[in-house]
Design a protein around this motif. Structure first.
Motif, PDB file in Angstrom:
ATOM      1  N   ASN A   1     -22.340   4.527  25.884  1.00  0.00           N
ATOM      2  CA  ASN A   1     -21.933   5.357  24.746  1.00  0.00           C
ATOM      3  C   ASN A   1     -22.460   6.781  24.871  1.00  0.00           C
ATOM      4  O   ASN A   1     -21.781   7.741  24.494  1.00  0.00           O
ATOM      5  CB  ASN A   1     -22.413   4.724  23.434  1.00  0.00           C
ATOM      6  CG  ASN A   1     -21.674   3.435  23.119  1.00  0.00           C
ATOM      7  OD1 ASN A   1     -20.601   3.177  23.661  1.00  0.00           O
ATOM      8  ND2 ASN A   1     -22.254   2.612  22.244  1.00  0.00           N
TER       9      ASN A   1
ATOM     10  N   GLY B   1     -29.191  -2.716  16.767  1.00  0.00           N
ATOM     11  CA  GLY B   1     -27.808  -2.252  16.810  1.00  0.00           C
ATOM     12  C   GLY B   1     -27.698  -0.804  17.233  1.00  0.00           C
ATOM     13  O   GLY B   1     -26.813  -0.078  16.773  1.00  0.00           O
TER      14      GLY B   1
ATOM     15  N   ASP C   1     -24.235   0.531  18.655  1.00  0.00           N
ATOM     16  CA  ASP C   1     -23.209   0.752  17.644  1.00  0.00           C
ATOM     17  C   ASP C   1     -23.545   1.961  16.781  1.00  0.00           C
ATOM     18  O   ASP C   1     -22.673   2.767  16.444  1.00  0.00           O
ATOM     19  CB  ASP C   1     -23.075  -0.496  16.768  1.00  0.00           C
ATOM     20  CG  ASP C   1     -21.968  -0.341  15.732  1.00  0.00           C
ATOM     21  OD1 ASP C   1     -20.829  -0.065  16.145  1.00  0.00           O
ATOM     22  OD2 ASP C   1     -22.250  -0.482  14.526  1.00  0.00           O
TER      23      ASP C   1
ATOM     24  N   LYS D   1     -22.703   5.091  18.643  1.00  0.00           N
ATOM     25  CA  LYS D   1     -21.249   5.304  18.697  1.00  0.00           C
ATOM     26  C   LYS D   1     -20.758   5.952  17.404  1.00  0.00           C
ATOM     27  O   LYS D   1     -19.887   6.828  17.416  1.00  0.00           O
ATOM     28  CB  LYS D   1     -20.543   3.971  18.923  1.00  0.00           C
ATOM     29  CG  LYS D   1     -19.073   4.102  19.284  1.00  0.00           C
ATOM     30  CD  LYS D   1     -18.513   2.761  19.730  1.00  0.00           C
ATOM     31  CE  LYS D   1     -17.077   2.913  20.208  1.00  0.00           C
ATOM     32  NZ  LYS D   1     -16.523   1.635  20.696  1.00  0.00           N
ATOM     33  N   ARG D   2     -21.348   5.538  16.302  1.00  0.00           N
ATOM     34  CA  ARG D   2     -20.931   6.098  15.017  1.00  0.00           C
ATOM     35  C   ARG D   2     -21.423   7.526  14.834  1.00  0.00           C
ATOM     36  O   ARG D   2     -20.697   8.385  14.312  1.00  0.00           O
ATOM     37  CB  ARG D   2     -21.399   5.194  13.881  1.00  0.00           C
ATOM     38  CG  ARG D   2     -20.618   3.875  13.856  1.00  0.00           C
ATOM     39  CD  ARG D   2     -21.287   2.814  13.006  1.00  0.00           C
ATOM     40  NE  ARG D   2     -21.279   3.180  11.583  1.00  0.00           N
ATOM     41  CZ  ARG D   2     -21.883   2.478  10.645  1.00  0.00           C
ATOM     42  NH1 ARG D   2     -22.541   1.370  10.956  1.00  0.00           N
ATOM     43  NH2 ARG D   2     -21.835   2.848   9.379  1.00  0.00           N
TER      44      ARG D   2
END
Length: 961
Positions: free
Chosen positions: A501, A538, A541, A544-545
């Motif tokens: 990412n 996490g 994730d 990525k956000r």
């Protein structure tokens, strides 16, 4: 750090080639307009070519008013120390109440533009001292404002009589000049910020038609403001800004002393103290009578506290944060007023000492910034060298501001970006190149910012020492980066996904035109981001956000710098990523919301009911009142910010659902009130006003229906509204009068346009008007009598169901009272119980057939059997059936209180009430969560709430047979 305006004869020979051509073009234009005799007056002056090349404003003014300008030059105005010494005597003869309105407007503009032409000529050539320029501009503005008020008063007195004091003398209208006008340091193209007050209430005397004192003085102010600020072929005299008054645009245009005192004692905000520091009464005792000192004494305790007010420092920090946010939002570059080290920071330095110590030291109550800095030095609050340098810096920046505005008479504090205006600037200021000017400007602004940080700015703190620069900077492969990440991230299993990412974001950024400053900022920001996210579960994730936000702000360096320099903001945003998908998505879509993360109190509670209007007024004050596009964008941004704050409180779990709905509803009400104010102002400016009506009493009411009326708005709710007005005929009182009927139709159309037009910021609210009499085929606004007749004789049962949820949200009190009377009368009408039951069931079945999305696998929590709408219909049915036979039944608009009222009157049992209310709240919670997650209102049949089966059974039993 010394600064001095360079004074020397400015001639054509001093002009660069580009400006020589500008002079030649302007000269040829003027030559064709002036007579030979007039032109010879100007040709005698060696500096004439210079000013023609320097200022479009001067050239245009001479072209437009050759007689007036020639006379001023012939009489020696350009060589006199002041052009306003005879202004009062001149205006007393030149301006009077017998002139037609168009001629009065023309003459006001001629006076201002021709005198300003002289002021600009002298300053551009370096003949004037800066303090003399300030003084002349301020005196001219004050004189023209007072003269206009006097003329309009005489016109209104002739029709309605005069407002008199108890001794029979004319009651004065006191005018407070705010900001630069109050400080006697007005800039060349400044707005005039004014607040008006009168001593006490009463009625006019001497004519058969009377007005209250408020109505009398409001008419004077409104008409005077229009005379001065309306744009005509002669442009405008002054832009008048009345938004600093109590409650801003939503407040009365003029206030009595008592009203002012109550407001500042109970509602006054910090920025209003800041504004009132410079407030000065325009005119002398012949204008203000014996009331001047009374008004000053009334305001002084609010502005200057008797104790040492250290809170002033923190308050000014907040104001500075707001300004920095505005600079980022509007992408203001090269702004030497609001930018770092600009004019505003010098003003803030002086303001801190005025607000903090002005209650104890009278010498700190000066309006002039220069005199305030002298007092600060005399009291040894700052070293003499510092105040000396700040005064020089202020003179440098204010002279720059005036010269920049004198080119075209535009209100700007941004450095010019055209070659012509840059050449004009450096020529007037005596620089060889724009680069050498920028060098001096940077020195000045860096010095100011350094002193500002010492006095006002937050203490810089950075508890992080991020050593992992190679994570972002080095050209790592996925495997190499994975190994480096494993050294510090919490969950080692996520290292590979996180590495992918990170590299994906880097690749995306290489395709974007991120400049050198932006790339340098990323080098410092991204290791911080990666390190902080690595501490979380996490992390892949989460990264990525956050990448979505980084890509959004990569081309807007100030936002990246905000994250880089403020660890608290960065940490809070990462918390949002983890816990509040809706809020984090809002920030990603609208990075301006990052500034909200400076305000931690909204993490646990939304703004209070009274805060919305105050905060909205405060934000709109920073926008030109004629800039409709900017106002519409600001309204949309304000809504996003407030919804964001509410969402923060919501996800913190500190408030029940009903309080969140309250907050969203009261936010909508505040915005609708502002829309009404804006729509009225714009419509009245075009057509005039209906007789006896004003922005304070518009003669109409806005009725909220549905979830707006029931105080149950969600995050994405439309606003159901109906407009009603008083019954009246006649025409409006403007230059382009229209019938009162047409005026109100146009008013509603304007309000709809302001809300529903899609701009860069989207729409404000979707407004649904279909519940008005006759629905889509009916008039946009009904008069009270027509509305009553419709409800009594033609409305369907479902329209009376809608009336159950109807609640006034804005408008005139007398129309609101009329609506409440009609609503009460309709809801208490006796009905055929069998027909009522049949009508409710038929409407519900019709809705379900068209709107229910329930299937074998999925359940529609809103429209499905036992869903939200069933509970709403039950409460409406109960009120319509039992209100006529229970005189003491309170006619609430929200479902919960209707059901509670029915239980209180033993119409339903406590058990049934609890079942319905608990089911309703539980359903709305799920609906609310789905809305926050941007998901449809469907749940699997396995997850259908048990309570909905109970509601379904209650419906069947209640409407059986």
């Amino acid at each position: 750090m010394e600064f001095k305006i360079k004074s020397c004869v400015k001639t054509k020979d001093q002009l660069p080639e580009l400006l020589k051509k500008e002079y030649e073009n302007q000269y040829e234009r003027i030559k064709g307009r002036l007579t030979e005799q007039q032109l010879s007056v100007f040709d005698k002056r060696d500096d004439f070519p210079f000013v023609l090349a320097m200022s479009d404003f001067i050239a245009n003014t001479i072209f437009s008013y050759p007689n007036e300008c020639t006379l001023l030059v012939e009489n020696g105005a350009l060589d006199a120390p002041s052009v306003v010494t005879d202004l009062k005597e001149f205006t007393d003869e030149y301006l009077n109440e017998k002139l037609p309105e168009f001629e009065l407007k023309k003459r006001l503009r001629i006076v201002r533009r021709t005198r300003a032409m002289v002021i600009a000529w002298r300053e551009l050539c370096g003949y004037s001292k800066l303090e003399d320029v300030f003084s002349d501009l301020s005196y001219m503005a004050s004189t023209l404002v007072l003269k206009t008020l006097s003329i309009v008063r005489a016109q209104i007195v002739a029709v309605f009589g005069d407002a008199l004091c108890s001794d029979g003398t004319s009651m004065p209208l006191l005018t407070l000049g705010m900001g630069k006008l109050g400080g006697g340091e007005l800039n060349f193209s400044s707005d005039l910020d004014l607040i008006f007050a009168y001593p006490y209430e009463g009625e006019t005397q001497g004519k058969s038609r009377n007005l209250t004192h408020r109505e009398f003085f409001t008419r004077i102010v409104q008409r005077s403001a229009n005379l001065l600020s309306d744009k005509t072929v002669d442009t405008f005299a002054y832009r008048i800004d009345l938004r600093l008054r109590p409650f801003g645009d939503a407040g009365a245009m003029v206030n009595s002393f008592d009203a002012l005192q109550v407001y500042y004692e109970t509602q006054g905000r910090t920025w209003e103290r800041y504004a009132l520091v410079k407030a000065k009464l325009l005119g002398d005792d012949s204008v203000n009578g014996p009331y001047a000192q009374e008004l000053i004494n009334l305001l002084r305790p609010f502005v200057f506290r008797r104790y040492l007010d250290y809170g002033a420092v923190q308050s000014l920090r907040k104001l500075k944060h707001m300004i920095e946010s505005e600079v980022r939002r509007r992408n203001l570059k090269d702004n030497f007023k609001l930018g770092s080290g600009g004019i505003r920071e010098i003003e803030f330095i002086a303001q801190v000492f005025e607000l903090m110590r002005g209650g104890r030291f009278a010498e700190l109550r000066e309006r002039s910034l220069i005199k305030t800095l002298d007092a600060i030095s005399a009291l040894e609050l700052l070293p003499e060298e510092v105040t000396h340098n700040l005064k020089n810096a202020y003179a440098f920046l204010r002279h720059l501001e005036n010269v920049n505005q004198e080119f075209s008479d535009k209100q700007t504090q941004t450095l010019p970006d055209t070659q012509k205006d840059r050449l004009r600037l450096i020529t007037c200021l005596g620089y060889d190149s724009f680069e050498s000017f920028l060098t001096d400007l940077d020195k000045v602004m860096n010095y100011v910012h350094g002193e500002f940080k010492k006095v006002v700015a937050d203490e810089e703190h950075d508890n992080y020492t991020i050593a992992n620069f190679e994570i972002w900077e080095a050209q790592n492969s996925v495997d190499d980066l994975e190994e480096k990440l494993k050294e510090f991230i919490k969950n080692k299993d996520e290292a590979k996904d996180l590495a992918n990412n990170i590299l994906s974001l880097k690749q995306n950024l290489t395709r974007m035109p991120v400049g050198p400053v932006g790339r340098e900022t990323l080098l410092e920001l991204m290791p911080k981001v990666i390190t902080l996210i690595g501490k979380e579960d996490g992390s892949a994730d989460l990264f990525k956000r956050i990448s979505g936000l980084i890509e959004q702000i990569a081309l807007r360096t100030p936002y990246m710098q905000l994250l880089r320099d403020n660890n608290e903001v960065l940490e809070r945003f990462i918390e949002l990523l983890k816990e509040n998908h809706f809020a984090s998505e809002l920030i990603t879509a609208h990075p301006i919301l990052l500034d909200e993360l400076f305000i931690p109190q909204y993490f646990t509670a939304p703004p209070s009911v009274n805060e919305y209007s105050a905060m909205l007024q405060e934000r709109l004050l920073r926008i030109e009142k004629d800039d409709l596009e900017a106002i519409m964008e600001e309204l949309r941004l304000f809504k996003k910010i407030m919804v964001f704050r509410i969402a923060l409180s919501d996800k913190a779990g500190k408030l029940p659902l009903m309080k969140i709905s309250d907050a969203l509803t009261f936010l909508a009400q505040a915005i609708v009130k502002q829309l009404l104010s804006l729509a009225w102002t714009q419509t009245a400016a075009k057509y005039g006003e209906p007789e006896g009506q004003s922005i304070d009493d518009p003669g109409l009411a806005i009725i909220g229906y549905g979830k707006l009326g029931g105080i149950e708005l969600g995050y994405k709710s439309d606003l159901d509204m109906v407009f009603i007005r008083k019954q009246c005929d006649g025409m409006t009182n403007g230059e382009r009068p229209v019938s009162v009927d047409l005026f109100y139709q146009r008013l509603v159309q304007r309000l709809l346009h302001l809300s529903t037009t899609k701009t860069i910021g989207g729409i404000l609210y979707d407004l649904d008007m279909r519940l008005r009499p006759d629905g889509d085929t009916g008039l946009l606004i009904s008069d009270v009598q027509s509305f009553e007749q419709y409800q009594l004789s033609r409305a369907w049962t479902w329209e009376h169901q809608a009336l159950v949820r109807a609640r006034p949200i804005a408008g005139s009190l007398n129309i609101i009272n009329e609506f409440e009377r009609i609503r009460t009368e309709i809801l208490r009408c006796k009905r055929d119980e069998s027909k009522l039951k049949d009508d409710v069931v038929q409407m519900r079945e019709k809705m379900r057939a068209h709107l229910d999305r329930t299937s074998d696998a999925l359940y529609d929590i809103k429209q499905g059997p036992g869903g939200m709408i069933d509970v709403e219909f039950i409460s409406q049915y109960l009120l319509l059936r039992y209100a006529p036979v229970n005189e003491d039944m309170i006619l609430w608009t929200d479902n919960v209180r209707i059901l509670e009222e029915c239980a209180r009157l033993s119409i339903i049992s406590e058990e049934l009430k609890d079942t319905l209310i608990n089911a309703y709240i539980d359903i709305r919670k799920i609906y609310h969560e789905l809305s926050l997650a941007d998901l449809p209102r469907l749940v699997s049949m396995q997850n259908r709430l048990e309570a909905t089966y109970k509601v379904e059974q209650i419906w069947k039993e209640m409407f059986a047979g």
